[in-house]
Design a protein around this motif. Structure first.
Motif, PDB file in Angstrom:
ATOM      1  N   LEU A  28     -57.083 -12.676 -59.331  1.00 20.68           N
ATOM      2  CA  LEU A  28     -56.090 -12.688 -60.281  1.00 20.68           C
ATOM      3  C   LEU A  28     -56.461 -13.484 -61.435  1.00 20.68           C
ATOM      4  O   LEU A  28     -56.292 -13.179 -62.440  1.00 20.68           O
ATOM      5  N   SER A  29     -56.896 -14.762 -61.210  1.00 25.33           N
ATOM      6  CA  SER A  29     -57.454 -15.572 -62.228  1.00 25.33           C
ATOM      7  C   SER A  29     -58.750 -15.369 -62.748  1.00 25.33           C
ATOM      8  O   SER A  29     -58.575 -15.133 -64.201  1.00 25.33           O
ATOM      9  N   ILE A  30     -59.454 -14.411 -62.047  1.00 26.30           N
ATOM     10  CA  ILE A  30     -60.515 -14.074 -62.828  1.00 26.30           C
ATOM     11  C   ILE A  30     -60.133 -12.744 -63.696  1.00 26.30           C
ATOM     12  O   ILE A  30     -60.609 -12.589 -64.843  1.00 26.30           O
ATOM     13  N   ILE A  31     -59.448 -11.888 -63.270  1.00 29.15           N
ATOM     14  CA  ILE A  31     -58.925 -10.940 -64.174  1.00 29.15           C
ATOM     15  C   ILE A  31     -58.054 -11.386 -65.299  1.00 29.15           C
ATOM     16  O   ILE A  31     -58.287 -10.973 -66.347  1.00 29.15           O
ATOM     17  N   GLY A  32     -57.201 -12.361 -65.456  1.00 33.94           N
ATOM     18  CA  GLY A  32     -56.797 -13.085 -66.423  1.00 33.94           C
ATOM     19  C   GLY A  32     -57.542 -13.524 -67.408  1.00 33.94           C
ATOM     20  O   GLY A  32     -57.301 -13.321 -68.427  1.00 33.94           O
ATOM     21  N   ILE A  33     -58.582 -14.414 -67.038  1.00 32.11           N
ATOM     22  CA  ILE A  33     -59.684 -14.628 -67.781  1.00 32.11           C
ATOM     23  C   ILE A  33     -60.098 -13.415 -68.524  1.00 32.11           C
ATOM     24  O   ILE A  33     -60.777 -13.752 -69.741  1.00 32.11           O
ATOM     25  N   ILE A  34     -60.671 -12.310 -67.852  1.00 27.69           N
ATOM     26  CA  ILE A  34     -61.316 -11.468 -68.500  1.00 27.69           C
ATOM     27  C   ILE A  34     -60.386 -10.941 -69.683  1.00 27.69           C
ATOM     28  O   ILE A  34     -60.869 -10.372 -70.687  1.00 27.69           O
ATOM     29  N   LEU A  35     -58.934 -10.510 -69.182  1.00 30.33           N
ATOM     30  CA  LEU A  35     -58.490  -9.999 -70.053  1.00 30.33           C
ATOM     31  C   LEU A  35     -57.999 -10.878 -71.368  1.00 30.33           C
ATOM     32  O   LEU A  35     -57.888 -10.379 -72.648  1.00 30.33           O
ATOM     33  N   VAL A  36     -57.946 -12.149 -71.449  1.00 33.40           N
ATOM     34  CA  VAL A  36     -57.628 -13.132 -72.300  1.00 33.40           C
ATOM     35  C   VAL A  36     -59.117 -13.086 -73.481  1.00 33.40           C
ATOM     36  O   VAL A  36     -58.907 -13.066 -74.350  1.00 33.40           O
ATOM     37  N   ILE A  37     -60.148 -12.676 -72.887  1.00 32.67           N
ATOM     38  CA  ILE A  37     -61.476 -12.653 -73.693  1.00 32.67           C
ATOM     39  C   ILE A  37     -61.282 -11.141 -74.287  1.00 32.67           C
ATOM     40  O   ILE A  37     -61.632 -11.121 -75.381  1.00 32.67           O
ATOM     41  N   ALA A  38     -60.996 -10.224 -73.555  1.00 30.91           N
ATOM     42  CA  ALA A  38     -61.082  -8.658 -74.028  1.00 30.91           C
ATOM     43  C   ALA A  38     -59.921  -8.264 -74.937  1.00 30.91           C
ATOM     44  O   ALA A  38     -60.303  -7.654 -76.020  1.00 30.91           O
ATOM     45  N   ILE A  39     -59.075  -8.987 -74.668  1.00 35.38           N
ATOM     46  CA  ILE A  39     -57.726  -8.341 -75.657  1.00 35.38           C
ATOM     47  C   ILE A  39     -58.065  -8.510 -77.343  1.00 35.38           C
ATOM     48  O   ILE A  39     -57.743  -7.443 -78.008  1.00 35.38           O
ATOM     49  N   PRO A  40     -58.300  -9.643 -77.700  1.00 34.68           N
ATOM     50  CA  PRO A  40     -58.593  -9.733 -79.166  1.00 34.68           C
ATOM     51  C   PRO A  40     -59.633  -8.909 -79.633  1.00 34.68           C
ATOM     52  O   PRO A  40     -59.617  -8.187 -80.596  1.00 34.68           O
ATOM     53  N   SER A  41     -60.877  -8.606 -78.752  1.00 33.47           N
ATOM     54  CA  SER A  41     -61.735  -7.933 -79.165  1.00 33.47           C
ATOM     55  C   SER A  41     -61.280  -6.428 -79.317  1.00 33.47           C
ATOM     56  O   SER A  41     -61.705  -5.755 -80.192  1.00 33.47           O
ATOM     57  N   PHE A  42     -60.478  -5.961 -78.319  1.00 31.90           N
ATOM     58  CA  PHE A  42     -59.877  -4.501 -78.248  1.00 31.90           C
ATOM     59  C   PHE A  42     -59.047  -4.525 -79.486  1.00 31.90           C
ATOM     60  O   PHE A  42     -59.079  -3.433 -80.172  1.00 31.90           O
ATOM     61  N   SER A  43     -58.243  -5.455 -80.069  1.00 32.46           N
ATOM     62  CA  SER A  43     -57.433  -5.286 -81.264  1.00 32.46           C
ATOM     63  C   SER A  43     -58.266  -5.303 -82.348  1.00 32.46           C
ATOM     64  O   SER A  43     -57.875  -4.469 -83.115  1.00 32.46           O
TER      65      SER A  43
END
Length: 180
Positions: A28-43
């Protein structure tokens, strides 16, 4: 060789399956880190896509007006519109626009004029502003050339990204990205 009864064999298999709490927290920590990095790029991707789509829709409206003017042999106008039925001279192009036949070339929908296309107001934090030559309307004559002096630029901005829609004196339209 040791004989293991069937029930003990099944029990040993079940004891070895599943996740520990530590393993689950790490995943879950790894998934959270990936989401924190990916969401701004997706926006940013969505914002760029929305910018290009809106600019292309406006260019398509101008191309339609030019084509219809030459095909029908009369003036066709693109103008800002808040109600999608009449032209306005207030605010900016982000309130929406219409393309219509302009049989008397007065720049307003009246009489026998036909609305050919409408585009509703832009949503969100979008602005769409034209310079003096393309501030309120753009008309094409039956020859396909713009009516009046038209070298104009409209600036479409969504968030922190912008694109210029440039109309030259012959009526051709191009887009140009503005560096952030």
């Amino acid at each position: 060789m040791k004989y293991i009864p069937h029930s003990d064999q099944t029990a040993s298999v079940h004891r070895n399956s599943g996740f520990t709490l530590v393993e689950m927290i790490v995943v879950l920590s790894i998934i959270g880190i990936i989401l924190v990095i990916a969401i701004p790029s997706f926006s940013s991707f969505i914002q760029s896509n929305r910018l290009a789509t809106t600019a292309n829709e406006f260019v398509s409206s101008l191309n339609l007006a030019r084509n219809e003017a030459t095909t029908r042999g009369l003036t066709v106008t693109v103008c800002k519109s808040t109600d999608l039925t009449a032209c306005v001279e207030t605010d900016n192009w982000d309130q929406g626009w219409i393309v219509f036949t302009d049989s008397n070339a007065n720049g307003n929908v009246d009489g026998t004029d036909t609305v050919l296309r409408v585009h509703e107001a832009l949503s969100g934090n979008a602005t769409f502003v034209g310079n003096e030559h393309v501030k309120n309307r753009i008309s094409y004559s039956a020859t396909g050339f713009p009516v009046g002096t038209v070298n104009g630029t409209l600036v479409l901005t969504i968030g922190d990204r912008s694109i210029n829609v440039i109309l030259n004196s012959t009526g051709r339209v191009k887009t140009e990205k503005v560096s952030p």
